[in-house]
Scaffold this active site. Structure first.
Site, mmCIF file in Angstrom:
data_model
loop_
_atom_site.group_PDB
_atom_site.id
_atom_site.type_symbol
_atom_site.label_atom_id
_atom_site.label_comp_id
_atom_site.label_asym_id
_atom_site.label_seq_id
_atom_site.Cartn_x
_atom_site.Cartn_y
_atom_site.Cartn_z
ATOM 1 N N HIS A 15 -3.295 -28.797 4.586
ATOM 2 C CA HIS A 15 -4.166 -27.878 3.844
ATOM 3 C C HIS A 15 -4.383 -28.360 2.405
ATOM 4 C CE1 HIS A 15 -4.559 -23.871 1.625
ATOM 5 N NE2 HIS A 15 -5.620 -23.907 2.405
ATOM 6 N N HIS A 25 -11.501 -26.475 -4.596
ATOM 7 C CA HIS A 25 -11.400 -25.156 -3.949
ATOM 8 C C HIS A 25 -11.984 -24.011 -4.766
ATOM 9 C CE1 HIS A 25 -9.502 -21.327 -2.826
ATOM 10 N NE2 HIS A 25 -9.658 -21.769 -1.593
HETATM 11 O O1 G3P Z 1 -9.528 -23.529 6.161
HETATM 12 C C1 G3P Z 1 -8.348 -22.793 6.159
HETATM 13 C C2 G3P Z 1 -8.036 -22.233 4.798
HETATM 14 O O2 G3P Z 1 -8.099 -23.275 3.888
HETATM 15 C C3 G3P Z 1 -8.995 -21.149 4.386
HETATM 16 O O3 G3P Z 1 -8.638 -20.521 3.194
HETATM 17 O O4 G3P Z 1 -8.738 -20.024 0.790
HETATM 18 O O5 G3P Z 1 -7.711 -22.131 1.528
HETATM 19 O O6 G3P Z 1 -10.169 -21.822 1.667
HETATM 20 P P1 G3P Z 1 -8.815 -21.143 1.743
#
Ligand code: G3P
Length: 272
Positions: free
Chosen positions: A23, A65
């Site tokens: 992630h 992000h």
């Molecule tokens: O794609 C899975 C996860 O990354 C979604 O949440 O907030 O990290 O974009 P976020």
């Protein structure tokens, strides 16, 4: 038997079909969404890296992000108000550790070039970058960058924004796209209804939203389910034992170990 959802061609290294998804890279150990974080995920043996994309003021696709740059750089303001060249001047690593002061916000093209022949990539299109146009928007730009990078077949897209999903499928219905579940868009619909209405290839969901009562529906309809973001071994085990296809984690080293232990245990049990 449900619809045979097309399975993505991941670079699974151990021949099984469970996907270890890093992630924002191996983001427990490196500044998220930077080349060192993706390099760390590759070294830890993850099958896939997940990253987030947005547009700069000069309409370049960058990997970042948050809508604002202050948490993960030494700058201030919104990413959409900066050109790519001005973002490149920012330090995107010291917030995490001063050893990473040279880390920069990467362009999507740079990351795909780095990952090619090493690891698959999940490109999450952030809602902030989506508008009502489908040609000329971030979705078309990303599809072109993937094509130019030679990463076709090793990339899956995802988005919380149903417009991004529809645009991707309208532009290229062969693109692999996962829905990111959000109650405000889908209410109490079953995963199979959501998948059917959007024509998507996988169902990605937060571990805290995933409902046990959905298990029968995803099993019956053969839907790949990927759960985010799970960083502790106990919950990793719980979701793997439920039969999910993949897990997003900041700690791909821990998930690799947990998945290997479960596989070993299942092998020993089947030999008894
Ligand atoms: O794609 C899975 C996860 O990354 C979604 O949440 O907030 O990290 O974009 P976020």
């Amino acid at each position: 038997m449900g619809k045979p959802y097309h399975l993505f061609k991941y670079h699974c290294q151990d021949g099984d079909d469970f996907t270890v998804i890093a992630h924002r890279g191996a983001s427990a150990y490196y500044p998220e969404n930077t080349i060192p974080s993706f390099e760390g995920a590759i070294e830890m043996g993850a099958d896939m890296v997940e990253l987030d994309v947005q547009l700069t003021s000069d309409k370049e696709v960058v990997v970042f992000h948050d809508e604002k740059i202050s948490r993960c750089t030494d700058g201030r303001g919104r990413i959409a108000d900066y050109t790519l060249a001005s973002l490149k001047k920012l330090d995107a690593g010291s917030w995490f550790d001063k050893d990473f002061k040279n880390a920069r916000i990467p362009a999507l093209a740079e990351v795909l070039k780095f990952c090619k022949d090493k690891i698959a990539v999940n490109i999450e299109i952030k809602t902030e970058a989506v508008n009502k146009m489908f040609f000329g928007g971030i979705e078309e730009k990303c599809l072109k960058i993937v094509e130019q990078s030679g990463m076709n077949g090793h990339v899956v897209f995802s988005s919380f924004d149903p417009r991004a999903i529809m645009h991707l499928k309208q532009i290229d219905n062969t693109a692999a796209v996962a829905v990111l579940f959000e109650k405000k868009h889908y209410g109490s619909k079953l995963p199979s209804d959501i998948m059917e209405s959007l024509g998507t290839d996988a169902f990605n969901c937060s571990g805290s939203y995933f409902k046990k009562k959905w298990l029968a529906d995803v099993e019956l309809n053969n839907i790949p389910v990927n759960i985010y973001t799970v960083n502790d071994a106990r919950n990793m085990k719980r979701f793997i034992n439920m039969g999910v296809s993949g897990i997003f984690t900041n700690n791909p080293d821990i998930l690799k170990r947990v998945a290997a232990d479960i596989k070993q245990m299942q092998k020993s049990e089947s030999q008894e």
